[in-house]
Design a protein around this motif. Structure first.
Motif, PDB file in Angstrom:
ATOM      1  N   CYS A  84     -37.375 -31.521  -4.436  1.00 52.58           N
ATOM      2  CA  CYS A  84     -36.166 -31.044  -5.107  1.00 52.58           C
ATOM      3  C   CYS A  84     -35.775 -29.621  -4.701  1.00 52.58           C
ATOM      4  O   CYS A  84     -36.514 -28.671  -4.937  1.00 52.58           O
ATOM      5  CB  CYS A  84     -36.376 -31.102  -6.620  1.00 52.58           C
ATOM      6  SG  CYS A  84     -34.964 -30.484  -7.515  1.00 52.58           S
ATOM      7  N   HIS A 118     -37.999 -34.056   1.080  1.00 49.29           N
ATOM      8  CA  HIS A 118     -36.880 -34.114   0.121  1.00 49.29           C
ATOM      9  C   HIS A 118     -37.223 -33.458  -1.211  1.00 49.29           C
ATOM     10  O   HIS A 118     -36.476 -33.627  -2.186  1.00 49.29           O
ATOM     11  CB  HIS A 118     -36.466 -35.565  -0.140  1.00 49.29           C
ATOM     12  CG  HIS A 118     -35.709 -36.181   0.991  1.00 49.29           C
ATOM     13  ND1 HIS A 118     -34.388 -35.915   1.235  1.00 49.29           N
ATOM     14  CD2 HIS A 118     -36.101 -37.040   1.959  1.00 49.29           C
ATOM     15  CE1 HIS A 118     -33.976 -36.592   2.298  1.00 49.29           C
ATOM     16  NE2 HIS A 118     -35.006 -37.284   2.767  1.00 49.29           N
ATOM     17  N   GLY A 127     -27.731 -34.012  -8.958  1.00 51.52           N
ATOM     18  CA  GLY A 127     -29.176 -33.762  -8.924  1.00 51.52           C
ATOM     19  C   GLY A 127     -29.631 -32.837 -10.030  1.00 51.52           C
ATOM     20  O   GLY A 127     -30.759 -32.949 -10.505  1.00 51.52           O
ATOM     21  N   GLY A 128     -28.757 -31.911 -10.420  1.00 53.73           N
ATOM     22  CA  GLY A 128     -29.255 -30.847 -11.281  1.00 53.73           C
ATOM     23  C   GLY A 128     -28.808 -30.874 -12.716  1.00 53.73           C
ATOM     24  O   GLY A 128     -29.329 -30.123 -13.547  1.00 53.73           O
ATOM     25  N   ARG A 162     -30.336 -28.929   4.964  1.00 56.44           N
ATOM     26  CA  ARG A 162     -31.137 -28.302   3.892  1.00 56.44           C
ATOM     27  C   ARG A 162     -31.209 -26.785   4.102  1.00 56.44           C
ATOM     28  O   ARG A 162     -31.147 -26.006   3.162  1.00 56.44           O
ATOM     29  CB  ARG A 162     -32.525 -28.937   3.843  1.00 56.44           C
ATOM     30  CG  ARG A 162     -33.324 -28.493   2.619  1.00 56.44           C
ATOM     31  CD  ARG A 162     -34.547 -29.349   2.361  1.00 56.44           C
ATOM     32  NE  ARG A 162     -35.426 -28.661   1.455  1.00 56.44           N
ATOM     33  CZ  ARG A 162     -35.827 -29.112   0.277  1.00 56.44           C
ATOM     34  NH1 ARG A 162     -35.443 -30.277  -0.156  1.00 56.44           N
ATOM     35  NH2 ARG A 162     -36.629 -28.399  -0.491  1.00 56.44           N
ATOM     36  N   ASN A 173     -31.531 -43.895  -2.332  1.00 54.26           N
ATOM     37  CA  ASN A 173     -32.841 -43.560  -2.896  1.00 54.26           C
ATOM     38  C   ASN A 173     -32.986 -44.013  -4.350  1.00 54.26           C
ATOM     39  O   ASN A 173     -33.890 -43.598  -5.056  1.00 54.26           O
ATOM     40  CB  ASN A 173     -33.142 -42.055  -2.761  1.00 54.26           C
ATOM     41  CG  ASN A 173     -32.281 -41.212  -3.686  1.00 54.26           C
ATOM     42  OD1 ASN A 173     -31.255 -41.674  -4.177  1.00 54.26           O
ATOM     43  ND2 ASN A 173     -32.695 -39.987  -3.919  1.00 54.26           N
ATOM     44  N   HIS A 192     -31.257 -33.947   8.125  1.00 52.33           N
ATOM     45  CA  HIS A 192     -31.642 -33.498   6.790  1.00 52.33           C
ATOM     46  C   HIS A 192     -32.121 -32.041   6.816  1.00 52.33           C
ATOM     47  O   HIS A 192     -31.672 -31.213   6.017  1.00 52.33           O
ATOM     48  CB  HIS A 192     -32.748 -34.408   6.218  1.00 52.33           C
ATOM     49  CG  HIS A 192     -33.371 -33.849   4.983  1.00 52.33           C
ATOM     50  ND1 HIS A 192     -34.516 -33.094   5.006  1.00 52.33           N
ATOM     51  CD2 HIS A 192     -32.978 -33.898   3.686  1.00 52.33           C
ATOM     52  CE1 HIS A 192     -34.819 -32.714   3.782  1.00 52.33           C
ATOM     53  NE2 HIS A 192     -33.893 -33.193   2.962  1.00 52.33           N
ATOM     54  N   ARG A 243     -36.942 -46.073  -1.005  1.00 52.34           N
ATOM     55  CA  ARG A 243     -36.880 -45.870   0.439  1.00 52.34           C
ATOM     56  C   ARG A 243     -36.732 -47.236   1.101  1.00 52.34           C
ATOM     57  O   ARG A 243     -36.985 -48.271   0.465  1.00 52.34           O
ATOM     58  CB  ARG A 243     -38.182 -45.216   0.957  1.00 52.34           C
ATOM     59  CG  ARG A 243     -38.517 -43.847   0.335  1.00 52.34           C
ATOM     60  CD  ARG A 243     -37.562 -42.778   0.784  1.00 52.34           C
ATOM     61  NE  ARG A 243     -37.992 -41.424   0.415  1.00 52.34           N
ATOM     62  CZ  ARG A 243     -37.465 -40.700  -0.568  1.00 52.34           C
ATOM     63  NH1 ARG A 243     -36.485 -41.191  -1.329  1.00 52.34           N
ATOM     64  NH2 ARG A 243     -37.895 -39.473  -0.791  1.00 52.34           N
TER      65      ARG A 243
HETATM   66  C1  HEM Z   1     -34.008 -33.749  -4.913  1.00 55.99           C
HETATM   67  C2  HEM Z   1     -35.684 -34.368  -9.426  1.00 55.99           C
HETATM   68  C3  HEM Z   1     -33.225 -30.434 -10.853  1.00 55.99           C
HETATM   69  C4  HEM Z   1     -30.782 -30.572  -6.696  1.00 55.99           C
HETATM   70  C5  HEM Z   1     -34.748 -34.195  -5.995  1.00 55.99           C
HETATM   71  C6  HEM Z   1     -35.775 -35.197  -5.938  1.00 55.99           C
HETATM   72  C7  HEM Z   1     -36.230 -35.378  -7.207  1.00 55.99           C
HETATM   73  C8  HEM Z   1     -35.512 -34.473  -8.061  1.00 55.99           C
HETATM   74  C9  HEM Z   1     -37.295 -36.340  -7.691  1.00 55.99           C
HETATM   75  C10 HEM Z   1     -36.270 -35.915  -4.679  1.00 55.99           C
HETATM   76  C11 HEM Z   1     -35.345 -37.062  -4.271  1.00 55.99           C
HETATM   77  C12 HEM Z   1     -35.915 -37.931  -3.178  1.00 55.99           C
HETATM   78  O1  HEM Z   1     -37.024 -37.683  -2.673  1.00 55.99           O
HETATM   79  O2  HEM Z   1     -35.260 -38.939  -2.834  1.00 55.99           O
HETATM   80  C13 HEM Z   1     -35.146 -33.359 -10.210  1.00 55.99           C
HETATM   81  C14 HEM Z   1     -35.494 -33.122 -11.602  1.00 55.99           C
HETATM   82  C15 HEM Z   1     -34.838 -31.999 -11.993  1.00 55.99           C
HETATM   83  C16 HEM Z   1     -34.042 -31.553 -10.864  1.00 55.99           C
HETATM   84  C17 HEM Z   1     -36.420 -33.995 -12.423  1.00 55.99           C
HETATM   85  C18 HEM Z   1     -34.835 -31.307 -13.322  1.00 55.99           C
HETATM   86  C19 HEM Z   1     -35.818 -31.359 -14.196  1.00 55.99           C
HETATM   87  C20 HEM Z   1     -32.364 -30.107  -9.843  1.00 55.99           C
HETATM   88  C21 HEM Z   1     -31.420 -29.033  -9.868  1.00 55.99           C
HETATM   89  C22 HEM Z   1     -30.696 -29.104  -8.719  1.00 55.99           C
HETATM   90  C23 HEM Z   1     -31.220 -30.200  -7.934  1.00 55.99           C
HETATM   91  C24 HEM Z   1     -31.283 -28.038 -11.021  1.00 55.99           C
HETATM   92  C25 HEM Z   1     -29.550 -28.243  -8.235  1.00 55.99           C
HETATM   93  C26 HEM Z   1     -28.878 -27.434  -8.970  1.00 55.99           C
HETATM   94  C27 HEM Z   1     -31.467 -31.429  -5.856  1.00 55.99           C
HETATM   95  C28 HEM Z   1     -31.095 -31.652  -4.469  1.00 55.99           C
HETATM   96  C29 HEM Z   1     -32.027 -32.566  -3.958  1.00 55.99           C
HETATM   97  C30 HEM Z   1     -32.943 -32.886  -5.037  1.00 55.99           C
HETATM   98  C31 HEM Z   1     -29.911 -31.019  -3.722  1.00 55.99           C
HETATM   99  C32 HEM Z   1     -32.074 -33.118  -2.532  1.00 55.99           C
HETATM  100  C33 HEM Z   1     -33.153 -32.405  -1.742  1.00 55.99           C
HETATM  101  C34 HEM Z   1     -33.380 -33.006  -0.365  1.00 55.99           C
HETATM  102  O3  HEM Z   1     -33.077 -34.178  -0.158  1.00 55.99           O
HETATM  103  O4  HEM Z   1     -33.851 -32.266   0.496  1.00 55.99           O
HETATM  104  N1  HEM Z   1     -34.610 -33.744  -7.298  1.00 55.99           N
HETATM  105  N2  HEM Z   1     -34.251 -32.415  -9.816  1.00 55.99           N
HETATM  106  N3  HEM Z   1     -32.223 -30.793  -8.655  1.00 55.99           N
HETATM  107  N4  HEM Z   1     -32.571 -32.168  -6.155  1.00 55.99           N
HETATM  108 FE1  HEM Z   1     -33.497 -32.211  -7.939  1.00 55.99          FE
END
Ligand code: HEM
Length: 404
Positions: free
Chosen positions: A352, A350, A242-243, A102, A73, A98, A294
């Motif tokens: 976040c 997906h 991610g986080g 999830r 991605n 997925h 994608r």
């Molecule tokens: C997915 C951004 C914080 C864990 C995503 C996606 C984005 C994103 C854009 C979508 C990815 C996709 O569609 O390909 C952000 C931003 C954050 C943030 C900008 C902070 C400002 C966090 C935090 C965590 C986290 C704090 C965990 C502690 C994840 C996970 C996914 C994800 C596990 C995958 C979800 C899925 O595929 O169903 N994030 N994230 N993110 N994020 Fe975040």
């Protein structure tokens, strides 16, 4: 219809391009004139689609059937042969697997779990902001923004306190690929070390499970079968990657935005009621994840352009979050902006998973700034991250006084 081919006016793969404020004009031009543009192949590098309007991004994000995440991605990964974690790490896995994985992870982000973590986040943020105020300033990235996200993630994963500095160092190294071969090698080593670290935790979490993410994954089932060790480890990694840096970039970017817009800082200090909308505007304004990628699994048409099976499609959040059709006066930082349905945290299946945690961390930080800080200004040059995937500040020297 055959796709119109346009030359993208800047090199999207060049990490130096993204922090450049002039890029705003280029994005605006693309949105206006070529919202679905094709970036030509260059030597061995394949061509790819560049999507810049909000509504088109939302459409593609929702369409997991025709636009897959399993090859990767991020543009960099997609251009270099795909993501080896595809199909095993949540963010690069397509439904139905997925959705099943999830579900296993979802419990870790419940309102109850977030309320518990919020207490630790508040205690840590309070102390870190107090230390900066006592010192009259510091580097807000190193002194505050870099400390909180990983601390919160370590709570989620129940990483023992003694290992947390190691985790911070490894995570920074894993994300520190600035395009040089040395950094790429160091990043790959650090990624492997992170996986090995979590592999070491697995036997204990299987024998004595807790409510943490490692235990949930290690003992969880998706589609009636236990997750493989590789899935468990890669999903621990997904949470960290991610986080950590994303939230750090939003927090530091928030402080820079408040310094650059002193009237908004005054507003925030006077009006606690602005906190909810302020968190969303900070997320929109900072947009740490510049783009997502994608791969088309079938031929399809978008805005009259023919996207072929196997084509790489990139979605530019940086542009969509400034789309004039959705955000009135999008280049204005406005803490009272509502509605504010930014795409900073993605959209669709997906979306976040850690969004609730990112919001808790940002809100607590804004609250602590309001309570503790009076005057806030820059005390030296700001440094920006060099990456085509993440954008924001890596060093933010500030001078500040205590709130009166
Ligand atoms: C997915 C951004 C914080 C864990 C995503 C996606 C984005 C994103 C854009 C979508 C990815 C996709 O569609 O390909 C952000 C931003 C954050 C943030 C900008 C902070 C400002 C966090 C935090 C965590 C986290 C704090 C965990 C502690 C994840 C996970 C996914 C994800 C596990 C995958 C979800 C899925 O595929 O169903 N994030 N994230 N993110 N994020 Fe975040």
């Amino acid at each position: 219809m055959t796709a119109p081919r346009h030359t993208i006016p800047f090199d999207l793969i060049d990490p130096a391009v993204h922090p450049d404020p002039d890029a705003c004009d280029a994005w605006r031009t693309l949105r206006d004139a070529h919202p679905v543009a094709w970036c030509e192949a260059d030597g061995d590098r394949p061509g790819f689609w560049v999507i810049t309007r909000y509504q088109d991004l939302a459409t593609v994000y929702r369409d997991t059937a025709r636009l897959s995440s399993e090859q990767g991605n991020m543009l960099g990964t997609l251009l270099t042969g795909g993501d080896p974690a595809g199909g095993r790490m949540l963010v690069v896995t397509d439904p139905p697997r997925h959705s099943a994985v999830r579900k296993v992870l979802q419990g870790a982000f419940s309102a109850r779990a977030m309320a518990q973590i919020a207490d630790s986040v508040r205690a840590a943020t309070k102390d870190l902001v107090a230390a900066v105020v006592d010192a009259g300033g510091g580097d807000f990235v190193a002194d505050v923004a870099a400390q909180i996200p990983l601390m919160a993630i370590c709570e989620l994963l129940d990483v023992p306190p003694a290992d947390r500095t190691l985790m911070l160092d490894l995570t920074m190294a894993a994300m520190g690929d600035d395009g040089t071969p040395e950094a790429a090698e160091a990043a790959a080593d650090a990624q492997e070390d992170i996986l090995l670290y979590y592999a070491g935790l697995l036997p204990g979490r299987r024998e004595f499970p807790g409510a943490d993410v490692v235990s949930l994954l290690a003992n969880g089932e998706a589609g009636g079968t236990p997750l493989s060790d590789a899935e468990v480890l890669l999903n621990c990694y997904n949470i960290i990657i991610g986080g950590d840096e994303t939230t750090r970039l939003s927090s530091a970017g928030a402080v820079l935005a408040l310094i650059e817009h002193p009237e908004q800082w005054r507003r925030l200090r006077q009006d606690e009621g602005l906190l909810d909308s302020a968190v969303e505007e900070v997320l929109r304004w900072t947009t740490p994840v510049t783009h997502l990628g994608r791969t088309a699994t079938t031929d399809l048409t978008l805005r009259g352009c023919d996207i072929k099976e196997g084509d790489i499609v990139t979605l530019w959040n940086t542009s969509a979050n400034r789309d004039e059709d959705v955000f009135p006066d999008p280049y204005r930082f406005d803490l009272a902006r509502t509605p504010n349905r930014h795409l900073t945290l993605g959209h669709g299946p997906h979306f976040c998973l850690g969004g609730p945690l990112a919001r808790v961390e940002l809100r607590v930080m804004l609250e602590e700034l309001r309570h503790q800080v009076g005057e806030l200004e820059l005390s030296g040059p700001v440094e920006r991250l060099r990456s085509s995937f993440l954008t924001g500040v890596s060093r933010l020297p500030v001078r500040c006084t205590a709130a009166g």
